[in-house]
Scaffold this active site. Structure first.
Site, PDB file in Angstrom:
ATOM      1  CD1 TRP A   1       5.730  -5.025  -8.463  1.00  0.00           C
ATOM      2  CD2 TRP A   1       7.175  -4.475  -6.864  1.00  0.00           C
ATOM      3  NE1 TRP A   1       5.053  -4.314  -7.511  1.00  0.00           N
ATOM      4  CE2 TRP A   1       5.914  -3.962  -6.515  1.00  0.00           C
ATOM      5  CE3 TRP A   1       8.253  -4.249  -5.999  1.00  0.00           C
ATOM      6  CZ2 TRP A   1       5.696  -3.242  -5.345  1.00  0.00           C
ATOM      7  CZ3 TRP A   1       8.026  -3.523  -4.842  1.00  0.00           C
ATOM      8  CH2 TRP A   1       6.765  -3.040  -4.522  1.00  0.00           C
TER       9      TRP A   1
ATOM     10  CB  CYS B   1       9.643  -6.919 -13.901  1.00  0.00           C
ATOM     11  SG  CYS B   1       8.333  -7.849 -13.103  1.00  0.00           S
TER      12      CYS B   1
ATOM     13  CE  LYS C   1      -0.117  12.549  -0.181  1.00  0.00           C
ATOM     14  NZ  LYS C   1      -0.922  11.347  -0.094  1.00  0.00           N
TER      15      LYS C   1
ATOM     16  CG  ASN D   1       7.725  -4.980 -16.735  1.00  0.00           C
ATOM     17  OD1 ASN D   1       6.874  -5.233 -15.885  1.00  0.00           O
ATOM     18  ND2 ASN D   1       8.211  -3.768 -16.931  1.00  0.00           N
ATOM     19  N   GLY D   2       5.014  -7.092 -17.191  1.00  0.00           N
ATOM     20  CA  GLY D   2       3.634  -6.847 -17.625  1.00  0.00           C
ATOM     21  C   GLY D   2       2.740  -7.961 -17.115  1.00  0.00           C
TER      22      GLY D   2
ATOM     23  CG  HIS E   1     -22.530  21.682  12.651  1.00  0.00           C
ATOM     24  ND1 HIS E   1     -23.753  22.055  13.175  1.00  0.00           N
ATOM     25  CD2 HIS E   1     -22.789  21.193  11.412  1.00  0.00           C
ATOM     26  CE1 HIS E   1     -24.712  21.768  12.314  1.00  0.00           C
ATOM     27  NE2 HIS E   1     -24.147  21.254  11.227  1.00  0.00           N
TER      28      HIS E   1
ATOM     29  CE  LYS F   1       5.792   4.849  -0.166  1.00  0.00           C
ATOM     30  NZ  LYS F   1       4.717   5.795  -0.505  1.00  0.00           N
TER      31      LYS F   1
ATOM     32  NE  ARG G   1      12.286  -0.220 -13.305  1.00  0.00           N
ATOM     33  CZ  ARG G   1      11.111  -0.742 -13.534  1.00  0.00           C
ATOM     34  NH1 ARG G   1      10.699  -1.768 -12.844  1.00  0.00           N
ATOM     35  NH2 ARG G   1      10.321  -0.237 -14.451  1.00  0.00           N
TER      36      ARG G   1
ATOM     37  CD  GLU H   1       2.287  12.777   3.182  1.00  0.00           C
ATOM     38  OE1 GLU H   1       2.956  12.003   3.873  1.00  0.00           O
ATOM     39  OE2 GLU H   1       1.443  12.391   2.362  1.00  0.00           O
TER      40      GLU H   1
ATOM     41  CD  GLU I   1      -4.362  11.071  -0.284  1.00  0.00           C
ATOM     42  OE1 GLU I   1      -4.572  10.752   0.895  1.00  0.00           O
ATOM     43  OE2 GLU I   1      -3.275  10.869  -0.831  1.00  0.00           O
TER      44      GLU I   1
HETATM   45  O1  M6R Z   1       1.761   1.391   3.213  1.00  0.00           O
HETATM   46  P1  M6R Z   1       0.446   1.921   3.729  1.00  0.00           P
HETATM   47  O2  M6R Z   1      -0.534   2.171   2.657  1.00  0.00           O
HETATM   48  O3  M6R Z   1      -0.122   1.061   4.811  1.00  0.00           O
HETATM   49  O4  M6R Z   1       0.813   3.308   4.384  1.00  0.00           O
HETATM   50  C1  M6R Z   1      -0.181   4.036   5.022  1.00  0.00           C
HETATM   51  C2  M6R Z   1       0.288   5.396   5.421  1.00  0.00           C
HETATM   52  O5  M6R Z   1       1.423   5.314   6.242  1.00  0.00           O
HETATM   53  C3  M6R Z   1       0.615   6.252   4.202  1.00  0.00           C
HETATM   54  O6  M6R Z   1      -0.475   6.328   3.331  1.00  0.00           O
HETATM   55  C4  M6R Z   1       1.012   7.666   4.635  1.00  0.00           C
HETATM   56  O7  M6R Z   1      -0.064   8.305   5.229  1.00  0.00           O
HETATM   57  C5  M6R Z   1       1.563   8.463   3.442  1.00  0.00           C
HETATM   58  N1  M6R Z   1       2.713   9.192   3.829  1.00  0.00           N
HETATM   59  C6  M6R Z   1       0.558   9.406   2.883  1.00  0.00           C
HETATM   60  O8  M6R Z   1       1.040  10.119   1.810  1.00  0.00           O
END
Ligand code: M6R
Length: 616
Positions: free
Chosen positions: A80, A2, A493, A106-107, A512, A611, A30, A496, A489
């Site tokens: 939040w 928050c 990263k 906040n917390g 394989h 996002k 935020r 993307e 993962e």
């Molecule tokens: O909001 P979500 O966790 O559902 O989003 C899922 C994916 O769209 C998200 O993790 C996406 O792959 C990111 N850009 C990965 O860094």
């Protein structure tokens, strides 16, 4: 999570409302779901609150047009939500029974339920479903017993467990704000004739001329001419002065160059917040907001997790924990696939939808389909009252705070932690782990934040490795066991953020087929931190090394053998294998970030991506 702001000035310059509204607008970056202010002058506390999502501050400005003039002091808050839906009655400030005392917080107050029960028994009326409101009433009790505002704050905080940045005003002492902090950030700012407080620098950046940090367990008394501070025992303390030369944009990023760096650095806090208040004193695990009865959890025979992207990788880690600890068959599906494959939902199937935003349409549709077929659905999400939360029978919130950068970072570690807590809860209920083992794992989870913090201190080493490899074009990320989702993962990263080809692959599966692609120039990034899988992973690495690949290996601090094999080693502290993804992902995030910066990419907003993906 928050945002907090406060100002105390002199009656000849009664401009508190402008300061608060402007400060709240500056905390907009935020994210928040509701907002509010409380203004004080002798004998009067005036409060306004709105809950209109990201429009809350705008709505608050409209409501505040009705505010009587003449207030020199007040507090404001953007919320939040963590406890209680994002509705006006849960928005801060909260008032005590007299309507004179107002608090913002906040917390998380871990023991809010028992405090609330006691307050109700003693005749208090609480009007929200938040954990925070208890503070207003505890302070009210202390004031009634004769304590001044500082003393009342100290006494009240002595009764709460958890994290807080809290501020209180009282119309009987209108030229004072008392604030305190444990874990959640709080700063004080001074200017001639006014003293400010805030959770974040941007809120008061252009108003204050000097800034001070409130440290854990310090209580500050703010007046128009300055401030004084004590510790929780009442002994005087000095606040640390901060040298802040930031512009507004830098301040919004917490002084970091971009949101991604800020969010990577916030991972220890995201973990701490996610785990906070989920363990009872008797060692059992509890989730306030997970409204599925123990009987129902005991009926679970099979778990299906649906998610996308990074959330899918967190789900893959959870599969290992649910199977190992709770002995539950667990299937993880890409959300956009689940819905269209005529899934089998038997009696006893628990479907978990994991999504940071709670708005990813693929995940929402998948859980909708599961419910239609009779599954019980739990949502694991970072956003209170998000669409996914509303679709589900029950919710488990990660408390990572707002994530702005398109590349998910802190939400991954928070999701893994939340899902592993859930796995331990199921293990506890099903009796598949001994109580002492549950206890040990819960303690182990609690220590992961420190290991993540240690991994974060090695940023320079990772950046140097990235510098050497910035010309490379092809990357394979190898892992085994939970190292596999970690590798996946890491690859996500990298691709993307850099727009380079990167593939996460099971170490044992490479031979394989994909081994045909390995040649000089290809970089293989391997996660080799699991002692059980270590020898197998070394064999896989020998295979790629023999074909000329450059080897980058994530290895534990005590691994001496790896130097002979790897071209570059990214060290991490060792931990229990099921916790290792939260630690091992750190160098992979830092590596992708450094590569992207080396290639001049926009790390917060990679091309072609949003996002939150709200289309199928
Ligand atoms: O909001 P979500 O966790 O559902 O989003 C899922 C994916 O769209 C998200 O993790 C996406 O792959 C990111 N850009 C990965 O860094």
């Amino acid at each position: 999570m928050c945002g907090i702001i406060g100002v105390v000035g002199t009656p000849d310059a009664p401009d508190a409302l402008d300061t608060l509204l402007e400060g709240l607008a500056r905390l907009e970056y935020r994210g928040y779901d509701s907002a509010g202010v409380a203004l004080v002058r002798p004998g009067e506390t005036w409060r306004a609150r709105t809950a209109s999502g990201t429009e809350s501050v705008r709505a608050l400005v409209e409501v505040c047009a009705q505010a009587p003039p003449g207030f020199a002091s007040g507090i404001g808050h953007t919320r939040w939500a963590t406890h209680g839906a994002p509705e006006a009655e849960n928005a801060h400030p909260h008032l005590d029974c007299t309507g004179r005392i107002a608090i913002i917080h906040n917390g998380i107050i871990e023991n809010h339920a028992e405090l609330r029960a006691g307050l109700v028994e003693r005749g208090h009326t609480l009007s929200s479903r938040t954990d925070s409101e208890v503070l207003a009433h505890l302070i009210e009790e202390a004031r009634r017993a004769g304590a001044d505002l500082v003393e009342a704050m100290r006494q009240s905080l002595g009764r709460v467990r958890g994290a807080f940045a809290v501020a209180v005003v009282d119309a009987t002492e209108p030229d004072v704000i008392v604030a305190a902090r444990r874990v959640s950030p709080l700063i004080v700012g001074t200017a001639p004739g006014r003293t400010y407080l805030a959770s974040d620098v941007p809120a008061i950046l252009d108003r204050a001329s000097a800034f001070y940090a409130v440290d854990d367990d310090q209580v500050v008394r703010l007046g128009p001419a300055g401030f004084s501070a004590v510790d929780l025992e009442g002994a005087p303390v000095r606040l640390r002065q901060l040298a802040i030369t930031w512009d507004l944009e830098t301040a919004e990023k917490g002084g970091f160059e971009d949101f991604m760096t800020k969010e990577i650095e916030e991972q220890p806090a995201a973990l701490a917040n996610t785990l906070l208040d989920r363990r009872r004193g008797d060692g059992t695990i509890t989730f306030d907001e997970l409204r599925v009865a123990d009987d129902e959890l005991l009926e679970v025979r099979r778990v299906v997790i649906v998610a996308t992207g990074t959330s899918h990788h967190a789900a893959l880690v959870a599969k290992y924990a649910l199977e190992r600890w709770a002995r539950l068959t667990t299937e993880v599906d890409i959300a956009s696939e689940y819905r269209y494959r005529d899934p089998v939902v038997e009696v006893g199937t628990l479907v978990i939808g994991v999504s940071q935003s709670g708005e990813t349409i693929d995940t929402i549709q998948a859980v909708r389909e599961a419910r239609r077929r009779g599954a019980r659905v739990v949502a694991v999400t970072n956003v209170v009252d998000s669409s996914l939360a509303r679709e589900a029978d029950a919710v488990l919130y990660t408390r990572a705070g707002l994530e702005v950068s398109v590349a998910s970072t802190k939400s991954f570690v928070a999701q893994v932690a939340a899902l592993e807590m859930l796995a331990l809860r199921l293990a506890q209920l099903r009796g598949t782990l001994l109580a002492v083992d549950v206890e040990a794992h819960v303690r182990g989870l609690g220590a992961v934040g420190t290991l993540v913090a240690a991994a974060l201190t090695r940023r320079d080493v990772v950046t140097d490795v990235a510098k050497q490899l910035v010309g490379a074009r092809d990357f394979f990320y190898l892992g085994r066991h939970v190292g596999l989702p970690t590798a996946m993962e890491g690859a996500l990263k990298l691709k993307e953020l850099t727009y380079l080809h990167a593939e996460g692959y099971p170490g044992g599966e490479l031979k394989h087929g994909p081994l045909a692609l390995i040649e000089p120039g290809v970089v293989v990034v391997a996660v080799a931190t699991d002692p059980v899988m270590y020898d197998k992973m070394l064999s896989n690495l020998a295979e790629v090394k023999a074909r000329g690949a450059t080897l980058v290996v994530v290895a534990t601090d005590d691994d001496e053998a790896i130097d002979a094999v790897a071209d570059y080693v990214l060290r991490v502290p060792a931990t229990e294998p099921l916790f290792s993804p939260m630690v091992d992902v750190v160098p992979l995030q830092l590596f992708a970030y450094a590569m992207a910066r080396g290639l001049g990419r926009n790390v917060d907003r990679p091309r072609n991506l949003a996002k939150t993906v709200t289309v199928e």
